[in-house]
Design a protein around this motif. Sequence first.
Motif, PDB file in Angstrom:
ATOM      1  N   PHE A 239       0.828  -1.206   0.000  1.00  0.00           N
ATOM      2  CA  PHE A 239       0.000   0.000   0.000  1.00  0.00           C
ATOM      3  C   PHE A 239       0.868   1.265   0.000  1.00  0.00           C
ATOM      4  O   PHE A 239       0.541   2.261  -0.656  1.00  0.00           O
ATOM      5  N   ILE A 240       1.971   1.229   0.756  1.00  0.00           N
ATOM      6  CA  ILE A 240       2.892   2.374   0.783  1.00  0.00           C
ATOM      7  C   ILE A 240       3.451   2.614  -0.616  1.00  0.00           C
ATOM      8  O   ILE A 240       3.487   3.747  -1.103  1.00  0.00           O
ATOM      9  N   GLY A 241       3.908   1.537  -1.240  1.00  0.00           N
ATOM     10  CA  GLY A 241       4.451   1.676  -2.581  1.00  0.00           C
ATOM     11  C   GLY A 241       3.439   2.238  -3.553  1.00  0.00           C
ATOM     12  O   GLY A 241       3.751   3.134  -4.353  1.00  0.00           O
ATOM     13  N   GLY A 242       2.205   1.734  -3.496  1.00  0.00           N
ATOM     14  CA  GLY A 242       1.162   2.215  -4.395  1.00  0.00           C
ATOM     15  C   GLY A 242       0.815   3.666  -4.156  1.00  0.00           C
ATOM     16  O   GLY A 242       0.726   4.471  -5.109  1.00  0.00           O
ATOM     17  N   ALA A 243       0.602   4.034  -2.888  1.00  0.00           N
ATOM     18  CA  ALA A 243       0.202   5.408  -2.552  1.00  0.00           C
ATOM     19  C   ALA A 243       1.286   6.411  -2.928  1.00  0.00           C
ATOM     20  O   ALA A 243       1.004   7.471  -3.518  1.00  0.00           O
ATOM     21  N   PHE A 244       2.541   6.083  -2.594  1.00  0.00           N
ATOM     22  CA  PHE A 244       3.617   7.029  -2.881  1.00  0.00           C
ATOM     23  C   PHE A 244       3.919   7.119  -4.374  1.00  0.00           C
ATOM     24  O   PHE A 244       4.397   8.156  -4.843  1.00  0.00           O
ATOM     25  N   GLN A 245       3.638   6.065  -5.123  1.00  0.00           N
ATOM     26  CA  GLN A 245       3.822   6.154  -6.567  1.00  0.00           C
ATOM     27  C   GLN A 245       2.822   7.145  -7.164  1.00  0.00           C
ATOM     28  O   GLN A 245       3.160   7.914  -8.068  1.00  0.00           O
TER      29      GLN A 245
ATOM     30  N   THR B 215      -0.474   0.208  -8.988  1.00  0.00           N
ATOM     31  CA  THR B 215       0.050  -1.125  -9.313  1.00  0.00           C
ATOM     32  C   THR B 215       1.562  -1.087  -9.508  1.00  0.00           C
ATOM     33  O   THR B 215       2.286  -1.962  -9.020  1.00  0.00           O
ATOM     34  N   LYS B 216       2.047  -0.066 -10.190  1.00  0.00           N
ATOM     35  CA  LYS B 216       3.487   0.071 -10.419  1.00  0.00           C
ATOM     36  C   LYS B 216       4.234   0.198  -9.091  1.00  0.00           C
ATOM     37  O   LYS B 216       5.261  -0.446  -8.871  1.00  0.00           O
ATOM     38  N   GLY B 217       3.700   1.036  -8.194  1.00  0.00           N
ATOM     39  CA  GLY B 217       4.347   1.220  -6.892  1.00  0.00           C
ATOM     40  C   GLY B 217       4.336  -0.044  -6.061  1.00  0.00           C
ATOM     41  O   GLY B 217       5.328  -0.381  -5.397  1.00  0.00           O
ATOM     42  N   ALA B 218       3.222  -0.765  -6.103  1.00  0.00           N
ATOM     43  CA  ALA B 218       3.128  -2.017  -5.340  1.00  0.00           C
ATOM     44  C   ALA B 218       4.099  -3.062  -5.889  1.00  0.00           C
ATOM     45  O   ALA B 218       4.712  -3.814  -5.129  1.00  0.00           O
TER      46      ALA B 218
END
Length: 459
Positions: free
Chosen positions: A85-91, A305-308
Motif C-alpha cells: 500500500f505504501i508503494g502504491g500510494a507514494f507512486q 500497481t506500479k508502486g506495489a
Amino acid sequence: MKAETIKKKKFKVPHTYVILIILIIITCFLTYIIPGGTYQKFDDGTIDPHSFTFIENKPATLGNFLNSFIGGMLAAASTIFVCLFIGGAFQIIMDTGTIDAILSATIRKTQGKYNLIFPAVMVVMAVLGALGVGNNVALAFVPILIALGRKLRLDTMAIAAVLLIGANTGFTNSPMNPFTVLLAQNIADIPQMSGVFVRSALFIFFVAFGIWYTIDYCNKIRKDPSKSLVGVYKDEAEEERNLMELKTIHILNFAILLFIFAIYAYGGIKLGWGISQLGSCMIVLGVIVGIISRMSTDEMCESFTKGAQNMLGSSLIIGFSSAISVIMTDSSIIHSIVYYATLPLTLLPKTLSAIGMYIVNFIIAIPIASGSGQAYVVMPLMAPAADVLGVTRQVAISAYQFADGWANFITPTNGLLMGTIALAGVPYEKWLRFVGKYMLYVSILSCIFLFIASILGWS
C-alpha cells in the motif's frame, strides 16, 4: 610462453534471501538441540516466572522448514500488505510531481545542506519513535527520503540511517513509550512515568549522538564517494538542473500527506492504532491525492500497481524473516531460550547484574522482535530477579528497554527493519556493517549508565 595469472575469486556476500534462508536452516537445527519449554501465563498475559516446565520437544522437519516460508508470509501479512500500500500510494504522489517539487524547494531554501535537513528529520522521527509509532512511519517515509538522497548526492545507507537511527533511538530511550517502558513499569508494579526526567535526559543524549553518527557518515561520503558502502547517487550538478517548480497543487498534496500522517500518529498514540491502520491511511492518501491532482481512475490504478510491484522484493524479505519466528514458535523453544538465558544472572555480582540483564534481554530480543511481546515474556522474570540481585526494578526496566530497542537495529525477525532497509535498497549485510559500530557505541554507553544507576540505586 606467457605466464598465466590466476586471479583469486573475491568473496561476495550472499543475497539477503540467501542469508535469511541460512538463518532459517540454523534455527531448524537448533530445534533439535534446545528442548521444548513453556511458562504459564496469568490472566493479564504476563508470565509466571516460577512456572517454567519442559515439554515435549517438536524438532522442525523438512516439511516445517518448507512450510515456514508460507507461515512467515502469513504471520507478517499485515506488514507485507502495508508495504504494498505504501508503494502504491507514494507512486501516485510521485507521479503528480509533488515529491520532486517539495524536495526541489527544500534544496533551494537550504542550499542543499543535508546537515540542516537530516537532523530536523531525525528529531521528528525520534519524537514519533518515543511515542511508539516512529518505526511504522519510517517505513512509509522511505520513498520521500530516497528522492531527497538522490538530489543531495548521498546514498541509500544515509537514507536508512536517518529514518532508522532517528526513529529507533527515540523508541529505545523514550520516557513514555506505551509499548515498552509504560507496559514494563505496569508489569513490574512500579508507578508509570516514574524516572521520566532521567529517561528524558537519555533521550536527548542518545538522539544527539545518533544525529552525529549519521551526519559524520554523510560528510565522509560527500568528501569521498568511494567510502560509501552502497554507492552514492548520480552527480549533484545534474540533479540541480532538474529541480522542479513548486506549484499550489504540490503544496496542497503535501499538506494532505502530512495531515494523513498526523491522523495516524494521533490514532497510534490515543486509539491504539497499529500497522494495519497505517495501510488504510495509505489507501486514503493515494485516492485523495489522485482525485485532487485530477488523475483518471485508470491512471491512479496504474500508478498504484506500479508502486506495489516495486515493493515485491521487500515483501518477500519481510516474510522470510518472519519464518524464523514461526519455526521457533512451532517448535516451542522460545520460552526455553528465555529460561536458559536468565539462569546466569544469579552468578553475577550486584554491580554487574544490570549489565547482565542487558545482555540477556538483548539475546532474547533476537527471536522476540516485538517490544511489547518481550515485555510480557521477560519482565515477570526480570522484576523478581532484580529484587534477588539487589538492583532496583527501574534499572531492570532500563536494561530491558535498551536491549529491546538496540536489538531492533540488527535482528532479522524485525519485519519493520527488514522492510525499511529493503525499500531503501540497502542489503542486510551492508546494513550490519554500517550499524555495527553504532551498536557497539550505544551498547557501551548504555552499560555505563546501567552500572552507575545500579550503584546509585536509581528507582
